[in-house]
Design a protein around this motif. Structure first.
Motif, PDB file in Angstrom:
ATOM      1  N   LYS A  71      38.766  44.617  56.797  1.00 26.76           N
ATOM      2  CA  LYS A  71      40.175  44.242  56.617  1.00 26.76           C
ATOM      3  C   LYS A  71      41.113  45.000  57.565  1.00 26.76           C
ATOM      4  O   LYS A  71      41.933  44.399  58.259  1.00 26.76           O
ATOM      5  CB  LYS A  71      40.562  44.496  55.153  1.00 26.76           C
ATOM      6  N   ARG A  72      40.978  46.305  57.611  1.00 26.72           N
ATOM      7  CA  ARG A  72      41.871  47.102  58.454  1.00 26.72           C
ATOM      8  C   ARG A  72      41.704  46.773  59.932  1.00 26.72           C
ATOM      9  O   ARG A  72      42.674  46.728  60.684  1.00 26.72           O
ATOM     10  CB  ARG A  72      41.615  48.597  58.263  1.00 26.72           C
ATOM     11  N   GLU A  73      40.477  46.614  60.355  1.00 27.79           N
ATOM     12  CA  GLU A  73      40.249  46.324  61.773  1.00 27.79           C
ATOM     13  C   GLU A  73      40.885  44.986  62.153  1.00 27.79           C
ATOM     14  O   GLU A  73      41.502  44.853  63.219  1.00 27.79           O
ATOM     15  CB  GLU A  73      38.745  46.343  62.074  1.00 27.79           C
ATOM     16  N   LEU A  74      40.735  44.009  61.266  1.00 28.43           N
ATOM     17  CA  LEU A  74      41.358  42.699  61.481  1.00 28.43           C
ATOM     18  C   LEU A  74      42.877  42.841  61.579  1.00 28.43           C
ATOM     19  O   LEU A  74      43.520  42.298  62.484  1.00 28.43           O
ATOM     20  CB  LEU A  74      40.992  41.785  60.306  1.00 28.43           C
ATOM     21  N   GLU A  75      43.445  43.604  60.654  1.00 31.46           N
ATOM     22  CA  GLU A  75      44.897  43.782  60.600  1.00 31.46           C
ATOM     23  C   GLU A  75      45.420  44.553  61.813  1.00 31.46           C
ATOM     24  O   GLU A  75      46.486  44.230  62.351  1.00 31.46           O
ATOM     25  CB  GLU A  75      45.276  44.518  59.308  1.00 31.46           C
TER      26      GLU A  75
END
Lengths: 465, 465
Positions: free
Chosen positions: A441-445
Motif C-alpha cells: 500500500k505505501r509503495e503504491l501511494e
C-alpha cells in the motif's frame, strides 16, 4: 596575472550562467509537495481502487469482458472527481487462452515429467490432441539461424537464454532477452520447427510461466507454429534432461484462439486548466493486462496511481493552470492500439500536449523518473530534484519514457515514465502471481504522490520553448 | 575592478580548496565495484545461508537452542573463508514465550471475540488462569499520566497510538511509537494497572502481533504487570468496541518465563590486513532474533550479508590492507550484551577500529548508508558517491549507524548503517511473517555488494585523522 584574470572572468561568467539554471521553485512548492505526500499516505483511494480492479474484476486482456468491466468501473470512479470524462473508441485485437495448457517431458524410457507452461499471447493453438516432438535447445536467434533447417525441421525449439542477473536495472535484462519471446516463433517457423517454448522472462527460479506478446511477423500463415513460455525452474530441468537424453520428446497442448478485432475504449478524465486550458498534461497507465494473474503491478498500479494524481489535486483544492488529464490506455500488452489512437486523435484535434507521464513499471517503491526531452528542459527538471529529496526520490535521468506515451513524442512534448525499484518486477510480470497481495500500500501511494508532485510542477512552470 | 579581482582570488582559493575534496577514487575502484556487484549477483552464498538460518534453524532468541545452533553454523561457514574465527563469550538474558498466548474481548452481553496477541519480550506471565479486566485506551504515556491512578487502577491499559504513515522513513515512525512498547508496562504499573496491551509497531493493518523488547525500568518487582502486543487489525477492533461498550472486559493469558542469564557468543571471523594489520574494519549484524518468525529480515539478512562481504573479497582475490572482520553480535534484540562485550574487549585490547558497518534494517533493496562521523570524513565519503551511481545507491547521510556498532563510537572510528528501502520493513518486524520467502534474493545480494564496496573503499583509503 592576465591569464588568471581571464580565468576569473570566465569563471564569473560560468557562475552567472549557472545562476540561470538555478532552482526554479519556491517555498510554496515544497509545502505543496508535503501536502501531496501527506494526502496520499493517509487519505488516498489508490489501494482500494486496485483491490477492486484486481480482486473484483481480475485480469483484463483486451477484448475480454473483464477489460470492458474495467472501462466501466474506472470511468465511473473518475466521474466522481473529474470535470469531464470520455470513452475514446478503439479497435483492439482479441486473443483468448481457452482451456489450461498442458505439457510434459517424455524421456527415452517413456517416463514423463509434467512442466509448467502457458501459451504466449497471440500464439495459435496446437491441434486438439497436442503435439509431441524432439527438442533442440538454443540460446539465441543467432544460434538458431546458424543451426539451419537440417537441425531444426520437425523439432520444438527451446529458447533458453536467461535474463542477465548482472544488470542492475532489470528492464535492461528483460530487453536483452525478450527477442526470444517476441520473434522466436517467427524465426523458428522459417526453418520448419513445429513449436517453440521460451524460458520465462523472470530473474527468479520458480514455477510460474510468464506469458507476453509474440508475433509471427511476415511469416506466411501456413508456417505459423504454437508458442509457449516455460517456467524458469522447468527450463532448468528441461535443459538438464536434454544434456542427459538428447532424444527426449516434449508434449505440448494449448487451446488458444485468435479472434477478429473488437471495439474497446481508452478511458479519459480531465480537470480543466484555469489559465492555459489548451495546454494539456496527461498522466496514464494501461487498463488492459494479461490474463494469468490480476494485473496488479502490470498495470493496475499505474492505472490507480494516474487516477489518484487528479483526485489528489482536486482534494487539495488545487486549481491547475493547464488542463490535466488521466488517460487509461487500452491494449498496451498486445497491440498498443489505444496509445496510437490517442496520439492520432490528439494530432487531428491539434491538441498541445506539453507533458505526458506514464506509470507502467510496477507499484514498487518509487525511485524517480526517466525523461524523453531536450537537454535544456532536462536542466529545469533537474533543478527540481532538491524538492524530492525528503521523499528519497533521486533518479532523474534522460532515456525513455513508456510505451503508451511514446506515440505523443514531438518537439514540444516532454515524455516521462515513473521509475520504481525494479528488482522484484519480473518476479510477477505477466504471471499468475501478479496479484493484489504483491503490491504494498505505501509503495503504491508513494508512487502516486511522486507522480502528482511532478505533474504539479509541470502545471505550475510549463515547459521551456 | 578591484572588488571583482578580490572575488576572483577568493573564488580561485575556493576552487583549490574544493580540489582537496575532489573525488578520492580511481578507475580501478569502479572496476572493482563492478566485480563486487557481479560476484554477488551471480555466485554469492548469502541467499543459501539465509535459507539455512531461517528454514533449518528458525527464530534465534538469545539463550535458546536455536541461537546456539546459529553460532555453530555461522562459525563453521565462516571458517571456510576466514583466516581466523573466534567465539567471544558473553552472558545474555534468557526469556521464553512458553505455550501460545490467548486473548479475547468480552462484551457486556458476554459474547467474546478472539484477538491476536503475543507477549512482549521480557514480560512476566499472567497467572495460569489468565486475567480479565476492564480496558482503558490511551494514545501516549503522557495521556496515561494525566489520567492518574483513579482511572487506571485495576484496569488493562491499551496503548493505541499508530505509527505515523506520513513519515517517509518508516524507522522515524517507529521511533515515534516505540515508547509505548518499551516503557508502557513500567508507567502503567506505577498507577496500579493489571496489564498492558500495545498496538503492534506495524504500518499495515493485518492480523500479526509484533513482539519486541520491553522493560520494567525501576519499577519494584511486586508492581510488574504482564505486557502483550495486539495486531493492528485487532487494535482497531478493540478501539471500536470500546467506543460502543466502555464496560467491555479483556481476557489475557500468557505463559512466558524470565530465566537467569546464560552464556552465549559473538561469532567473529577475520581476514588479516597485509599492510596495516592493526587497523580493524568490522562489518556485522545480529545473530539473535525474535522467536515468532524466522528472523529473516531481522537480522538474518544482515548476518549473511556481513559474512558475504568477507567471502566476496576473498573470492575476488583481494588482499586487504587492513584487517577486515565479520562480527555476528548476540543479543541485540533484548539486551545488546554482545555489542557491549565486543566494544569492551576492543577497548581492553586497545584495538584500533577505523570503520564499523552494520546491516540491521532488513534485506530490502539498498538505497545507501547513514554515517556517524565527522564532517571532514563525510566529505571524503561523499566524494565516493559517483562510484555507486550505476548501482542506484544514492543515500549517503550523516545521522546514526546501528545499535550493535554504536558502543564502538569514538573519535577515530567511522560508524555506518546500511539503509535499505524501509517501506515494507515494519510489515515483518518481530512478527511471525518475518520468514525466508519475504526476502528477495537480488535485493539481499545488492545489499551485500553495496556493503562490500564501502568496506573496500575504507580498506583502500583508510580514514582522515
Amino acid at each position: 596575472m592576465n591569464k588568471i584574470l581571464y580565468c576569473c572572468v570566465i569563471s564569473l561568467l560560468g557562475s552567472a550562467f549557472a545562476k540561470a539554471q538555478s532552482p526554479q521553485y519556491s517555498k510554496i512548492d515544497s509545502t505543496m509537495l508535503r501536502s501531496i505526500y501527506n494526502y496520499n499516505l493517509t487519505e488516498s483511494d489508490s489501494y482500494e481502487w486496485l483491490d477492486y480492479l484486481s480482486n473484483n474484476i481480475g485480469g483484463r486482456l483486451s477484448g475480454s469482458i473483464q477489460a470492458e468491466r474495467a472501462v466501466d468501473y474506472t470511468e465511473n470512479e473518475i466521474k466522481k472527481f473529474a470535470d469531464r470524462t470520455e470513452l475514446q473508441s478503439v479497435m483492439v485485437p482479441k486473443w483468448s487462452r481457452g482451456t489450461p495448457e498442458f505439457a510434459y517431458i517424455q524421456l527415452n524410457d517413456l517416463s514423463t515429467i509434467n512442466v509448467n507452461i502457458c501459451a504466449l499471447g497471440g500464439s495459435i493453438p496446437t491441434r486438439q490432441e497436442g503435439l509431441k516432438a524432439p527438442v533442440i535447445e538454443v540460446k539465441s536467434l543467432e544460434e538458431l539461424s546458424s543451426l539451419g533447417r537440417e537441425q531444426i525441421e520437425g523439432k520444438i525449439v527451446f529458447y533458453n537464454r536467461p535474463m542477465d542477473p548482472k544488470k542492475i536495472q532489470t528492464f535492461e535484462a528483460y530487453g536483452g532477452c525478450v527477442d526470444q519471446r517476441y520473434s522466436g516463433a517467427e524465426e523458428a517457423g522459417k526453418y520448419g520447427a513445429v513449436a517453440v517454448i521460451v524460458r520465462s522472462m523472470n530473474l527468479r527460479l520458480d514455477d510460474y510461466p510468464h506469458t507476453g506478446f509474440m508475433s509471427y511477423g511476415d511469416l506466411p500463415v501456413e508456417n505459423f507454429i504454437p508458442a509457449a513460455a516455460i517456467s524458469t525452474n522447468d527450463a532448468e530441468k528441461l535443459s538438464a534432461y536434454l544434456a542427459l537424453d538428447k532424444e527426449l520428446k516434449f508434449y505440448l497442448k494449448q487451446d488458444c484462439t485468435v479472434w477478429g478485432d473488437v471495439e474497446s475504449f481508452n478511458v479519459i478524465g480531465e480537470i480543466k486548466g484555469t489559465r492555459y486550458p489548451d495546454e494539456y498534461i496527461i498522466v496514464g497507465g494501461h487498463l488492459d493486462s494479461w490474463d494469468l494473474g490480476d494485473g496488479s503491478h502490470d498495470d493496475g498500479a499505474g492505472v490507480v496511481q494516474s487516477m489518484q494524481v487528479l483526485k489528489t489535486l482536486k482534494e487539495l483544492n488545487y486549481k491547475p493552470q493547464r488542463t490535466i488529464m488521466v488517460v487509461l490506455f487500452m491494449n498496451e500488452e498486445n497491440g498498443l492500439k489505444g496509445a496510437r489512437e490517442y496520439a492520432k486523435q490528439a494530432e487531428l484535434k491539434n491538441e498541445k500536449h506539453i507533458f505526458a507521464l506514464e506509470s507502467d513499471a510496477g507499484g514498487f517503491s518509487p525511485r524517480g523518473f526517466s525523461f524523453d526531452t531536450t537537454t535544456k528542459q532536462m536542466k529545469v527538471i533537474e533543478s527540481w530534484k532538491p524538492l524530492f529529496k525528503p521523499y528519497l526520490i533521486h533518479f532523474f535521468e534522460l532515456g525513455g519514457s513508456g510505451a503508451d506515451v511514446g506515440p505523443l513524442k514531438g518537439a514540444n512534448t516532454v515524455l516521462a515514465g515513473l521509475r520504481p525499484d525494479s528488482q522484484r518486477y519480473f518476479d510477477f510480470h505477466h504471471a499468475a502471481n501478479d496479484t493484489f497481495d504483491a503490491v504494498n500500500k505505501r509503495e503504491l501511494e508513494l508512487g502516486a504522490a511522486t507522480m502528482t508532485s511532478l505533474v504539479y510542477l509541470f502545471d505550475k512552470y510549463g515547459i521551456e520553448n
